[in-house]
Design a protein around this motif. Sequence first.
Motif, PDB file in Angstrom:
ATOM      1  N   GLU A  25       0.828  -1.210   0.000  1.00  0.00           N
ATOM      2  CA  GLU A  25       0.000   0.000   0.000  1.00  0.00           C
ATOM      3  C   GLU A  25       0.861   1.258   0.000  1.00  0.00           C
ATOM      4  OE1 GLU A  25      -0.615  -2.577   2.031  1.00  0.00           O
ATOM      5  OE2 GLU A  25      -2.612  -3.238   1.476  1.00  0.00           O
ATOM      6  N   HIS A  55      -5.396  -2.258  -3.479  1.00  0.00           N
ATOM      7  CA  HIS A  55      -4.527  -1.530  -2.541  1.00  0.00           C
ATOM      8  C   HIS A  55      -5.107  -0.149  -2.226  1.00  0.00           C
ATOM      9  CE1 HIS A  55      -1.477  -4.533  -2.236  1.00  0.00           C
ATOM     10  NE2 HIS A  55      -1.067  -4.421  -3.492  1.00  0.00           N
ATOM     11  N   THR A  57      -8.270   0.689  -2.291  1.00  0.00           N
ATOM     12  CA  THR A  57      -9.418   0.450  -1.410  1.00  0.00           C
ATOM     13  C   THR A  57      -8.949   0.225   0.024  1.00  0.00           C
ATOM     14  OG1 THR A  57     -10.710  -0.482  -3.221  1.00  0.00           O
ATOM     15  CG2 THR A  57     -11.394  -1.077  -0.992  1.00  0.00           C
ATOM     16  N   SER A  58      -7.870  -0.524   0.186  1.00  0.00           N
ATOM     17  CA  SER A  58      -7.320  -0.772   1.519  1.00  0.00           C
ATOM     18  C   SER A  58      -6.831   0.519   2.164  1.00  0.00           C
ATOM     19  CB  SER A  58      -6.170  -1.779   1.413  1.00  0.00           C
ATOM     20  OG  SER A  58      -5.560  -1.971   2.664  1.00  0.00           O
ATOM     21  N   ILE A  59      -6.144   1.350   1.370  1.00  0.00           N
ATOM     22  CA  ILE A  59      -5.647   2.636   1.883  1.00  0.00           C
ATOM     23  C   ILE A  59      -6.812   3.497   2.342  1.00  0.00           C
ATOM     24  CG2 ILE A  59      -4.544   4.813   1.214  1.00  0.00           C
ATOM     25  CD1 ILE A  59      -2.838   3.066  -0.769  1.00  0.00           C
ATOM     26  N   GLY A  61      -9.847   2.560   3.147  1.00  0.00           N
ATOM     27  CA  GLY A  61     -10.506   1.943   4.302  1.00  0.00           C
ATOM     28  C   GLY A  61      -9.767   2.237   5.591  1.00  0.00           C
ATOM     29  N   THR A  62      -8.453   2.176   5.542  1.00  0.00           N
ATOM     30  CA  THR A  62      -7.642   2.480   6.719  1.00  0.00           C
ATOM     31  C   THR A  62      -7.832   3.935   7.131  1.00  0.00           C
ATOM     32  OG1 THR A  62      -5.998   0.825   6.094  1.00  0.00           O
ATOM     33  CG2 THR A  62      -5.292   2.528   7.628  1.00  0.00           C
ATOM     34  N   GLN A  63      -7.820   4.828   6.156  1.00  0.00           N
ATOM     35  CA  GLN A  63      -7.992   6.246   6.453  1.00  0.00           C
ATOM     36  C   GLN A  63      -9.378   6.515   7.033  1.00  0.00           C
ATOM     37  OE1 GLN A  63      -5.571   8.644   6.364  1.00  0.00           O
ATOM     38  NE2 GLN A  63      -4.332   6.829   6.043  1.00  0.00           N
ATOM     39  N   ALA A  65     -11.257   4.428   8.712  1.00  0.00           N
ATOM     40  CA  ALA A  65     -11.294   3.882  10.071  1.00  0.00           C
ATOM     41  C   ALA A  65     -10.576   4.806  11.046  1.00  0.00           C
ATOM     42  CB  ALA A  65     -10.665   2.491  10.087  1.00  0.00           C
ATOM     43  N   MET A  66      -9.462   5.360  10.625  1.00  0.00           N
ATOM     44  CA  MET A  66      -8.725   6.289  11.497  1.00  0.00           C
ATOM     45  C   MET A  66      -9.550   7.549  11.755  1.00  0.00           C
ATOM     46  SD  MET A  66      -4.894   5.752   9.902  1.00  0.00           S
ATOM     47  CE  MET A  66      -4.252   7.236  10.605  1.00  0.00           C
ATOM     48  N   SER A  69     -12.478   6.690  14.110  1.00  0.00           N
ATOM     49  CA  SER A  69     -11.987   6.485  15.466  1.00  0.00           C
ATOM     50  C   SER A  69     -11.692   7.820  16.146  1.00  0.00           C
ATOM     51  CB  SER A  69     -10.729   5.614  15.429  1.00  0.00           C
ATOM     52  OG  SER A  69     -10.186   5.484  16.707  1.00  0.00           O
TER      53      SER A  69
END
Length: 77
Positions: A25, A55, A57-59, A61-63, A65-66, A69
Amino acid sequence: MQVAPSTSSPPPTSTPPQPTSLPPEGEVLALIVSGASNREIAAALYISERKVKNHITSILGTQAAMFASAYLGWLHD
């Protein structure tokens, strides 16, 4: 007569290990920042365009979620 063991270490014979690479990623993100298209990223990393999209989509998704949160933590303060 006994010889005392040497307390100094021998000089290094090679250079210190370097980081191997970014996670997939991270490599994709670096190329996105440089302005590369999905097709260009795929060619540069020897992967399919579909894998590039996965990749990304994963990036994202991580952003997300952060952000969620941090936002939810702010609401509870």
